[in-house]
Design a protein around this motif. Structure first.
Motif, PDB file in Angstrom:
ATOM      1  N   ILE A 117      23.285  31.335  42.871  1.00 16.79           N
ATOM      2  CA  ILE A 117      24.747  30.644  43.172  1.00 16.79           C
ATOM      3  C   ILE A 117      26.144  32.048  42.654  1.00 16.79           C
ATOM      4  O   ILE A 117      25.689  32.714  41.584  1.00 16.79           O
ATOM      5  N   LYS A 118      26.907  31.625  43.222  1.00 17.25           N
ATOM      6  CA  LYS A 118      28.350  32.570  42.596  1.00 17.25           C
ATOM      7  C   LYS A 118      28.854  31.878  42.037  1.00 17.25           C
ATOM      8  O   LYS A 118      29.234  30.872  42.429  1.00 17.25           O
ATOM      9  N   GLY A 119      29.697  32.199  41.015  1.00 21.24           N
ATOM     10  CA  GLY A 119      30.848  32.444  40.097  1.00 21.24           C
ATOM     11  C   GLY A 119      30.255  31.329  38.901  1.00 21.24           C
ATOM     12  O   GLY A 119      30.641  30.510  38.229  1.00 21.24           O
ATOM     13  N   ALA A 120      28.913  32.007  37.862  1.00 16.81           N
ATOM     14  CA  ALA A 120      28.375  31.080  37.183  1.00 16.81           C
ATOM     15  C   ALA A 120      29.561  31.518  36.263  1.00 16.81           C
ATOM     16  O   ALA A 120      28.717  30.311  34.759  1.00 16.81           O
ATOM     17  N   LEU A 121      29.424  32.385  35.674  1.00 14.80           N
ATOM     18  CA  LEU A 121      30.222  32.803  34.576  1.00 14.80           C
ATOM     19  C   LEU A 121      31.631  31.856  34.478  1.00 14.80           C
ATOM     20  O   LEU A 121      31.975  31.359  33.631  1.00 14.80           O
ATOM     21  N   PRO A 122      32.894  31.747  35.160  1.00 16.51           N
ATOM     22  CA  PRO A 122      33.755  31.116  35.075  1.00 16.51           C
ATOM     23  C   PRO A 122      33.780  29.530  34.587  1.00 16.51           C
ATOM     24  O   PRO A 122      34.155  28.514  34.181  1.00 16.51           O
ATOM     25  N   LEU A 247      35.231  40.410  29.829  1.00 15.31           N
ATOM     26  CA  LEU A 247      34.431  39.417  30.420  1.00 15.31           C
ATOM     27  C   LEU A 247      35.237  39.308  32.116  1.00 15.31           C
ATOM     28  O   LEU A 247      34.741  38.248  32.733  1.00 15.31           O
ATOM     29  N   GLU A 248      36.434  39.470  32.059  1.00 13.76           N
ATOM     30  CA  GLU A 248      37.291  39.388  33.731  1.00 13.76           C
ATOM     31  C   GLU A 248      36.793  39.712  34.705  1.00 13.76           C
ATOM     32  O   GLU A 248      36.760  39.551  35.787  1.00 13.76           O
ATOM     33  N   THR A 249      36.229  41.384  34.584  1.00  7.83           N
ATOM     34  CA  THR A 249      35.701  41.911  35.115  1.00  7.83           C
ATOM     35  C   THR A 249      34.790  41.322  36.240  1.00  7.83           C
ATOM     36  O   THR A 249      33.915  41.511  36.951  1.00  7.83           O
ATOM     37  N   THR A 250      33.445  40.711  34.728  1.00  9.14           N
ATOM     38  CA  THR A 250      32.398  40.151  35.150  1.00  9.14           C
ATOM     39  C   THR A 250      32.189  38.991  35.857  1.00  9.14           C
ATOM     40  O   THR A 250      32.286  38.863  36.801  1.00  9.14           O
ATOM     41  N   LYS A 251      34.054  38.543  35.598  1.00  5.79           N
ATOM     42  CA  LYS A 251      34.299  36.775  36.251  1.00  5.79           C
ATOM     43  C   LYS A 251      34.178  36.937  37.351  1.00  5.79           C
ATOM     44  O   LYS A 251      33.813  36.562  38.792  1.00  5.79           O
ATOM     45  N   VAL A 255      32.046  35.534  40.856  1.00  3.36           N
ATOM     46  CA  VAL A 255      32.533  35.195  41.612  1.00  3.36           C
ATOM     47  C   VAL A 255      32.716  36.048  43.024  1.00  3.36           C
ATOM     48  O   VAL A 255      31.607  35.186  43.795  1.00  3.36           O
ATOM     49  N   ALA A 256      32.109  36.939  43.591  1.00  2.00           N
ATOM     50  CA  ALA A 256      32.224  37.457  44.576  1.00  2.00           C
ATOM     51  C   ALA A 256      30.558  37.326  44.972  1.00  2.00           C
ATOM     52  O   ALA A 256      29.739  37.837  46.127  1.00  2.00           O
ATOM     53  N   GLY A 257      29.336  37.043  43.793  1.00  2.00           N
ATOM     54  CA  GLY A 257      28.183  36.912  44.035  1.00  2.00           C
ATOM     55  C   GLY A 257      27.737  38.632  43.794  1.00  2.00           C
ATOM     56  O   GLY A 257      26.423  38.789  44.822  1.00  2.00           O
ATOM     57  N   LYS A 258      28.566  39.611  43.578  1.00  2.00           N
ATOM     58  CA  LYS A 258      27.758  41.078  43.207  1.00  2.00           C
ATOM     59  C   LYS A 258      26.992  41.765  42.009  1.00  2.00           C
ATOM     60  O   LYS A 258      26.657  42.611  41.562  1.00  2.00           O
ATOM     61  N   ILE A 295      39.820  45.958  45.929  1.00  2.36           N
ATOM     62  CA  ILE A 295      41.373  46.433  45.014  1.00  2.36           C
ATOM     63  C   ILE A 295      40.670  44.826  43.997  1.00  2.36           C
ATOM     64  O   ILE A 295      41.107  45.086  42.885  1.00  2.36           O
ATOM     65  N   SER A 296      40.510  43.799  43.975  1.00  4.72           N
ATOM     66  CA  SER A 296      39.509  42.944  43.073  1.00  4.72           C
ATOM     67  C   SER A 296      38.566  43.194  41.986  1.00  4.72           C
ATOM     68  O   SER A 296      38.804  43.251  40.794  1.00  4.72           O
ATOM     69  N   LEU A 297      37.324  44.092  42.979  1.00  5.73           N
ATOM     70  CA  LEU A 297      36.426  43.873  42.287  1.00  5.73           C
ATOM     71  C   LEU A 297      36.765  45.326  41.752  1.00  5.73           C
ATOM     72  O   LEU A 297      35.772  45.858  40.880  1.00  5.73           O
ATOM     73  N   SER A 298      37.651  46.335  42.152  1.00  6.68           N
ATOM     74  CA  SER A 298      37.894  47.648  41.196  1.00  6.68           C
ATOM     75  C   SER A 298      38.930  47.077  39.628  1.00  6.68           C
ATOM     76  O   SER A 298      39.438  48.185  39.162  1.00  6.68           O
ATOM     77  N   HIS A 299      38.924  46.557  39.981  1.00  7.94           N
ATOM     78  CA  HIS A 299      39.684  45.324  38.922  1.00  7.94           C
ATOM     79  C   HIS A 299      39.169  46.474  37.546  1.00  7.94           C
ATOM     80  O   HIS A 299      38.513  46.608  37.223  1.00  7.94           O
TER      81      HIS A 299
END
Length: 512
Positions: A117-122, A247-251, A255-258, A295-299
């Motif tokens: 699934i996507k978004g397991a961390l949040p 943690l923020e970057t990993t979230k 979510v993007a499944g990357k 742009i968010s994936l490069s946060h």
């Protein structure tokens, strides 16, 4: 019989707990309500087949499944496992005593297996915050969910393992990750290093200044001069991520499944390099089911746009607001999601279509006016947000064949960290301001003070070089960063002179 199980849905980079209510009564039909999309509606066939594959029966009665809250649209197939567990508990085939203590997530295959699934961390972070004891989810997602401390994470392979756990006959192995050890072990592990680059000491200096102040950079030079090679090494000299940033970057990547199954926590700054054919939505995020864009994936990292004039004008213009606000808001009729987008922009470009304008050895083959037309593909407002314009020249044979080792990224990074610490102290009482590049015009006037000789130099430079008015604040910001790197409390005249040097594209008639 009414049974409640719990799953979760991700909106933006935050999760919302979803209550899966299952009621079995007299009748023959199956109803799924609560604003499900098509992927959720199709769960019946997957759930029924998976239950049979596990050796259990699908009730032949009226089954009503409600996904609450009913006014939030439910998307994706990750609710399958929670629905299946609810049906089995409502029909008395598994014990329901512990169901309310766990979040249950996973897409079911027809044979009872689970898809990631996507978004397991949040999801895990929100579940612990709401007091759940643990979570069941596909094994591929277990490591990323496992970095949430004081929380039971069970990575499972099939529906049978969930049934055995709640019936008390067997328990899957719990996934435990030591977040701090994981973070400290893998921090600053880069495959590339600035010592790989031969020559180009002036460009390395410019990138060091950019990293120290969080400034955006554009590299202008002919093909083969090393623009891409230098850009890819910029993350290696940035300060390491702290645990909150990691943690923020990993979230976002979760979510993007990357995230790969072997990943748990991102410990190095991201580097994203989209192709120039990228669409507006792919760059800033969005879509029918909104997802974070490049742009968010490069946060907390670097966004590299290679051959900047080749990008569509509309794609570049949508970046203007995120570059200022450091976040992007995606609005839809029923909801709005925010994605963080605090990144360093590094762009590269040829000086003209043929690539050899201002080349020291080769003649430019472009007709008159073509160079200016090529540069005009980049709008003034976007260029206004790029602090350093750096001309890259080809490396000569002597430097290229030299055996002398260049300075390592680690040594440059140490100087960058020292400069950032000075800025952290300077801006500690100003929320949301962390680096010189983020200063407002008012902050520039208050902080970037120069003496009379500095005023005279800046005035002469603007008049003689034809620098535009927008260059004024940018020069002062970059000069402040150069002073921080030198450990100087005041902006000296040599700091200003170096900052003026980095405004190539603001000079009148630069393109002839």
């Amino acid at each position: 019989m009414l049974i409640k199980t719990y799953a979760s849905a991700v909106y933006g980079i935050e999760a919302t707990t979803i209550t899966v209510e299952v009621n079995i009564s007299a009748g023959t039909k199956y109803y799924l309500v609560g604003l499900p999309d098509n992927a959720v509606k199709e769960s019946l066939q997957r759930v029924e087949s998976a239950i049979h594959a596990a050796g259990y029966r699908m009730p032949r009665q009226k089954i009503v499944v409600n996904l609450a809250p009913a006014d939030i649209r439910k998307e994706g197939s990750s609710f399958d496992l929670a629905i299946a567990a609810g049906i089995l508990a409502a029909s008395g085939q598994i014990e329901a005593e512990k169901l309310n203590e766990y979040i249950i997530m996973g897409e079911l295959s027809l044979d009872g297996g689970l898809q990631p699934i996507k978004g397991a961390l949040p999801v895990s972070i929100q579940a612990r915050k709401e007091g759940f004891k643990g979570i069941f989810l596909p094994r591929e997602n277990a490591r990323e969910a496992g970095i949430v401390s004081d929380f039971e994470v069970y990575g499972i392979d099939n529906i049978r393992q969930v049934i055995d756990f709640f019936n008390g006959s067997a328990a899957p192995e719990r996934t435990t990750i030591n977040t701090r050890d994981e973070f400290l072990t893998n921090i600053n592990k880069y495959d590339s290093d600035f010592s790989d680059v031969k020559g180009q000491e002036n460009i390395k200096r410019a990138l060091e200044i950019a990293a120290a102040g969080g400034h955006n950079v554009i590299l202008i030079g002919p093909p083969g001069a090393g623009k891409t090679m230098l850009a890819k090494r910029l993350p290696t000299i940035l300060p390491p991520l702290n645990l909150y940033e990691a943690l923020e970057t990993t979230k976002i990547h979760s979510v993007a499944g990357k995230l790969a199954a072997s990943d748990s926590l991102m410990t190095i700054r991201p580097f994203r390099s989209p192709h120039h054919t990228v669409s507006d939505v792919a760059l800033v995020g969005g879509g029918a089911n909104p997802q974070p864009g490049e742009i968010s994936l490069s946060h907390n990292g670097v966004l590299f746009l290679d051959e900047l004039p080749e990008f569509k004008r509309t794609v570049l213009e949508v970046m203007r607001q995120p570059l200022e606000e450091r976040r992007i808001t995606i609005s839809r009729a029923r909801f709005t999601v925010d994605y963080p987008a605090s990144f360093m922009l590094i762009a590269s470009m040829n000086p003209c279509p043929c690539g050899y304008y201002n080349h020291p050895e080769r003649e430019c083959a472009c007709p008159p006016g073509v160079v200016q037309k090529y540069l005009n593909k980049i709008s003034g407002p976007l260029l206004d947000r790029i602090d350093l314009h750096v001309e890259v020249t080809p490396v000569n044979f002597t430097e290229l064949s030299s055996e002398r080792l260049s300075e390592k990224s680690e040594a440059i990074r140490d100087r960058v960290i020292q400069a950032r610490e000075i800025q952290n102290t300077r801006f500690e009482k100003t929320p949301g301001l962390h680096s010189n590049a983020m200063m407002s015009p008012k902050a520039v006037r208050d902080i970037c003070r120069i003496d009379d000789s500095g005023h005279i130099l800046l005035k002469k430079a603007m008049e003689k070089l034809g620098l535009s008015a927008r260059a004024y604040d940018r020069i002062l910001k970059v000069a402040r960063t150069i002073a921080d790197l030198a450990g100087s409390e005041d902006i000296a005249i040599e700091h200003l002179a170096e900052a003026i040097h980095y405004r190539s594209l603001d000079r009148e008639n630069w393109a002839g």
